[in-house]
Structures are given as C-alpha cells and as structure tokens.
Scaffold this active site. Structure first.
Site, PDB file in Angstrom:
ATOM      1  N   ALA A  45      -9.079   6.591   3.712  1.00 37.67           N
ATOM      2  CA  ALA A  45      -9.354   6.267   5.105  1.00 37.67           C
ATOM      3  C   ALA A  45      -8.899   7.400   6.011  1.00 37.67           C
ATOM      4  CB  ALA A  45      -8.639   4.974   5.503  1.00 37.67           C
ATOM      5  N   CYS A  46      -9.716   7.719   6.987  1.00 37.76           N
ATOM      6  CA  CYS A  46      -9.307   8.722   7.973  1.00 37.76           C
ATOM      7  C   CYS A  46      -9.723   8.249   9.354  1.00 37.76           C
ATOM      8  CB  CYS A  46      -9.835  10.107   7.643  1.00 37.76           C
ATOM      9  SG  CYS A  46     -11.524  10.415   8.097  1.00 37.76           S
ATOM     10  N   ASP A  47      -9.453   9.051  10.339  1.00 34.72           N
ATOM     11  CA  ASP A  47      -9.660   8.639  11.718  1.00 34.72           C
ATOM     12  C   ASP A  47     -11.120   8.372  12.037  1.00 34.72           C
ATOM     13  OD1 ASP A  47      -8.526   7.850  14.081  1.00 34.72           O
ATOM     14  OD2 ASP A  47      -8.496   9.846  14.955  1.00 34.72           O
ATOM     15  N   GLY A  89     -13.740   8.862   9.455  1.00 36.30           N
ATOM     16  CA  GLY A  89     -14.521   8.601   8.253  1.00 36.30           C
ATOM     17  C   GLY A  89     -15.302   9.805   7.769  1.00 36.30           C
ATOM     18  N   VAL A 138     -10.620   4.401   9.214  1.00 35.07           N
ATOM     19  CA  VAL A 138      -9.455   3.548   8.999  1.00 35.07           C
ATOM     20  C   VAL A 138      -9.673   2.122   9.515  1.00 35.07           C
ATOM     21  CG1 VAL A 138      -8.211   4.159  11.112  1.00 35.07           C
ATOM     22  CG2 VAL A 138      -6.927   3.537   9.052  1.00 35.07           C
TER      23      VAL A 138
END
Length: 102
Positions: A15-17, A19, A46
């Site tokens: 997950a990242c800020d 995607g 996320v």
C-alpha cells in the site's frame, strides 16, 4: 492481530499513498522473490486495501492509515523502499516458514 503463519499467507498488499510509483517497484520485487511460493502480491492505495489481504506492507509514514483501512490485518512497515530489513524478513519467513508478526 498478533501474527500470521507463513502457510496462511496467500495475498500481500503493498500500500502506498496514491497506489502508484514506489509501491509498484516494491510489489514487482516481492512478486519476483515470492514467485514460487503461491503468494499473490498486489499494490493499492492505502485507503483501498482489499478485505482478502493477509499481509499489508507499507511505508512507516502510512502505517496508521493502513491500520485504520485494514484493521485486523498483519502490517509490515518499512523505512526503505528497496532492501528494507522488514521486507527481507517477510520474504524469508514466507520461504522458510514461521510466523509474520503484526
């Protein structure tokens, strides 16, 4: 959640800020490392972690948001996108057996 046995890990979400970007690189690296394990690796923003995730991997700065978005999931947070010891430990545990701690 206290942890998950490596045999019960079928899907990892990176997950990242947004995607994209850094999570794509890490997800690609994990896919290659876990190619023969039967574990699926996907990347998402996320705030969009799917319910069928077994383990969520995210940067330490996003850990609180990931916990809120996916309560009860095992969360592995890292500091460095490539080569972080926490990610290396996750891969080794999946390959060799053991428990991944939350």
């Amino acid at each position: 959640m206290a942890g998950i046995d490596s045999q019960d890990i079928h899907k990892i979400i990176v997950a990242c800020d947004a995607g994209m970007g850094s999570s794509v690189m890490l997800a690609s690296q994990l896919r290659k490392q876990l190619r023969d394990s039967g574990v699926t690796v996907e990347h998402t923003p996320v705030n969009s972690i799917p319910d069928d995730a077994d383990v969520v991997v995210c940067h330490t700065g996003l850990a609180a948001r990931a916990r809120a978005a996916a309560p009860g999931k095992v969360l592995v947070s890292f500091q460095i996108f490539l080569g972080d010891p926490a990610v290396t430990k996750l891969v080794n545990t999946i390959k060799n057996g053991g428990v991944v701690d939350a």
